[in-house]
Structures are given as structure tokens and as C-alpha cells.
Design an enzyme around this catalytic site. Structure first.
Site, PDB file in Angstrom:
ATOM      1  CG  ASP A  32      49.529  50.382   2.282  1.00 51.10           C
ATOM      2  OD1 ASP A  32      48.569  50.089   1.554  1.00 51.10           O
ATOM      3  OD2 ASP A  32      50.010  51.525   2.361  1.00 51.10           O
ATOM      4  CD  GLN A  37      41.985  54.535   4.203  1.00 52.96           C
ATOM      5  OE1 GLN A  37      41.025  54.535   4.961  1.00 52.96           O
ATOM      6  NE2 GLN A  37      41.811  54.557   2.894  1.00 52.96           N
ATOM      7  N   GLY A  49      42.888  49.797  -0.865  1.00 55.20           N
ATOM      8  CA  GLY A  49      42.906  48.611  -1.711  1.00 55.20           C
ATOM      9  C   GLY A  49      43.415  47.418  -0.933  1.00 55.20           C
ATOM     10  CG  HIS A  50      41.776  45.353   1.879  1.00 55.80           C
ATOM     11  ND1 HIS A  50      40.737  45.135   2.754  1.00 55.80           N
ATOM     12  CD2 HIS A  50      42.502  46.365   2.414  1.00 55.80           C
ATOM     13  CE1 HIS A  50      40.833  46.002   3.771  1.00 55.80           C
ATOM     14  NE2 HIS A  50      41.883  46.748   3.577  1.00 55.80           N
ATOM     15  CE  LYS A  56      43.598  47.919   6.828  1.00 47.92           C
ATOM     16  NZ  LYS A  56      44.889  48.374   6.271  1.00 47.92           N
TER      17      LYS A  56
END
Length: 335
Positions: free
Chosen positions: A13, A225, A40-41, A16
Site C-alpha cells: 500500500d 505487497q 490491489g493497485h 506502487k
């Protein structure tokens, strides 16, 4: 131009996806090398929030090649949904190609069922899993009983592998967790249908990467991650089920280690983590709540709040945001 791996240096988080999206403007290929849809991005394009769980962030750019590598575990339900949503929203550029490694392992229904059953029945310390089946899928991969993308194009082989796996999984689901059994025929029919929907994207992605590198193409390797969640080097056992550090960019994509020329580690001005595990610097006071609110610290995948800690750039009651990193080409000091 160098090939670059982008990884998180905290518990994930760190932003990225945003950095990968910036660097993608100068890259030719973006390759995701580990994790699953437990990551999740979040990207905002033209005022619209887009959350990508499996497809690399580079998919939003035209004339790119996006690769989901062999190190990723894929839930075909989520993958197909992402593809369809991108297409429906006009966010899948016409000249951008998506390839899925034929060697990537699939998340099966029993993986998700076991993941949830274990976490809910755990007494004492919980891991804080997302319940997406990522851990059990990686377990089967290591146990050499996993089902890969290429397997769903061979029905007899798929059914043979399903039969073998279900004899064990159903024993656990019914005997240990008092649940209902899963049926081989239902899963086989379901996954054979998925096979046809993703067939045009399946390829030998390590061969594609090797071919493109020989042409001098620039590759951006995208991780999920963060390093503190690495299965070997993180805060074990409160970690994810894959290697999140830069070294896995090679194994998870099928290229040699000498292909990774530079590594960009992303960090936030404060730390957050989702799930269980030690977090001694957590701010449980109003400052922590304000950081969480201003930084919109809620999991992109689960929606869970991310406890915040630290205050490197917290000053005078206001939260300051660091400026974005420079886009491609990378600064000379990175070479």
C-alpha cells in the site's frame, strides 16, 4: 535503457501502482511477477477510480505489452471480470497487448473455501488473510499438485488433477471444517468455460520477454505487497504467501537475474499494514485517525482500514504528501 523492478519497502500500500503507471510512459513492457488478487493497485484516470488486482497497471497505456507472469496465482473469475470492466470503460487501449503465462497457477474453488475455513476456525493468532485462496494455491504449487493455466486446455488432465485434489480437499472441508464437499464435474465445466474466455491471452510469457529484451525493449517488473510481507524475509508468520522482494522479479517472470538492472523501492511518509501481526508504532490516537482519513488508508482489495504509524512528514497537525518520483528515464544515480 535498463529494466527496472518496482517493489514495496513496507507492508504494501505504498503507492506502487501510481509509480508504475508513471514509469510505464517510458517502458515498453510491464510484467507482474508475484501475488494474486489479494493485492490491489488503485489508479485514478480522468476522475475515475480504477482498481487492478491482477492486470499490470500499464494496461491503461496504449502501445504496451502487459504480462501476468508465472509467479502470479490467478483467479480466472477476477481476471475475466477485470478484462471486461476495462473494455467496458474504454480503458483497454486497442494497441496494448495482454499476455498470461501458461505456467501460472490457478486459484480453484477449494482454495478459497479452505482459506476462509482456516481463518475463521483459527483459535488464538490469526494471519489476517484476505480469504481469496492465494495461500492454499501457493501450497498446492509447492506440493506439485497445483493446476496451471495450460492444464485447463486438456480436459482429461484437468479432471485427473481435480479428482486427485478433491479427494484431499473434500476430506478437509467436510471432516475438519464441517463444510459441504465440492463436485469435480461442476468445477471442470466452470474452468473449461474460463479457458475459452482467456485463450487469446495465454502464451509462453518468458519467451516473449526474452524476445523483446533482445530487441532492446524496456521492461518494468511490477510487484505486489511489500518487503515486510515476504514469505521468507517478512514478519513471519504474518506475511503473504509469495516472495515480494525484488529478487523474485526474475523467478516470477521467467527471465535471468541479470535482466533486472535497477530496483525502485517505494515507501510512504508513514507506515500502514492490513491484517494481523506486530505493529509496535501504531498510532491509536487522533493523529493516527487523521493520517488514515487524509491518506484514504483503506484496503483496495478488502476495504479494511489500514492502521497508520509513524510521522516522518506529519507536522503541525497537517499531513504533507511527498512529490511523485520522476518518470522515465530514471535518474543517473540509479544506474
Amino acid at each position: 535503457m535498463a529494466n527496472v523492478a518496482v517493489v514495496g519497502t513496507q507492508w504494501g500500500d505504498e503507492g506502487k501502482g501510481k509509480i508504475v503507471d508513471l514509469y510505464t510512459e517510458g517502458a515498453d513492457i510491464v510484467a507482474r511477477f508475484q501475488g494474486g488478487n489479494n493485492a490491489g493497485h488503485t489508479l485514478v484516470v480522468k476522475g475515475r477510480k480504477t482498481i487492478l488486482h491482477l492486470i499490470p497497471s500499464g494496461i491503461l497505456h496504449d502501445n504496451k505489452i502487459c504480462i501476468i507472469g508465472n509467479g502470479v496465482v490467478i483467479d480466472p473469475v477476477v481476471l475475466i471480470q477485470e478484462i471486461e470492466e476495462l473494455q467496458k470503460g474504454g480503458l483497454f487501449p486497442p494497441n496494448t497487448k495482454l499476455y498470461i503465462s501458461e505456467k501460472a497457477h490457478l486459484i480453484m474453488p477449494y482454495h478459497k473455501r479452505l482459506d476462509v475455513a482456516r481463518e475463521t476456525s483459527a483459535t488464538g493468532k490469526k494471519i489476517g488473510t484476505t480469504g481469496r485462496g492465494i495461500g492454499p494455491a501457493y501450497e498446492d504449487k509447492v506440493a506439485r499438485t497445483g493446476i496451471r493455466v495450460c492444464d485447463i486446455y486438456d480436459e482429461p488432465l484437468l479432471r485427473e488433477k481435480l479428482r486427485r485434489s478433491l479427494s484431499e480437499k473434500n476430506f478437509l472441508l467436510t471432516g475438519l471444517y464441517a463444510g459441504s464437499p465440492l463436485l469435480e464435474d461442476e468445477i471442470a465445466v466452470e474452468y473449461l468455460a474460463y479457458a475459452q474466455k482467456i485463450k487469446s491471452y495465454v502464451a509462453d510469457t518468458s519467451l516473449i520477454l526474452d524476445t523483446e529484451m533482445k530487441k532492446g525493449k524496456k521492461i518494468l517488473f511490477e510487484g505486489a505487497q511489500g518487503s515486510h510481507l515476504d514469505i521468507d524475509h517478512g514478519t513471519y508468520p504474518y506475511v503473504t504467501s509469495s516472495n515480494t522482494v525484488a529478487g523474485n522479479a526474475s523467478c516470477g517472470s521467467g527471465v535471468g537475474p541479470n535482466a533486472i538492472n535497477n530496483v525502485v523501492g517505494i515507501c510512504k511518509a508513514y507506515t500502514t499494514r492490513v491484517g494481523e501481526g506486530p505493529f509496535p508504532t501504531e498510532l491509536s490516537c487522533e493523529i493516527g485517525k487523521q493520517i488514515q482519513k487524509v491518506g484514504q488508508e483503506f484496503g483496495a482489495t478488502t476495504g479494511r482500514p489500514r492502521p497508520a504509524a509513524g510521522w516522518i512528514w506529519y507536522w503541525c497537525g497537517r499531513l504533507y504528501v511527498l512529490p511523485a518520483l520522476p518518470v522515465w528515464p530514471l535518474p543517473n544515480w540509479m544506474f
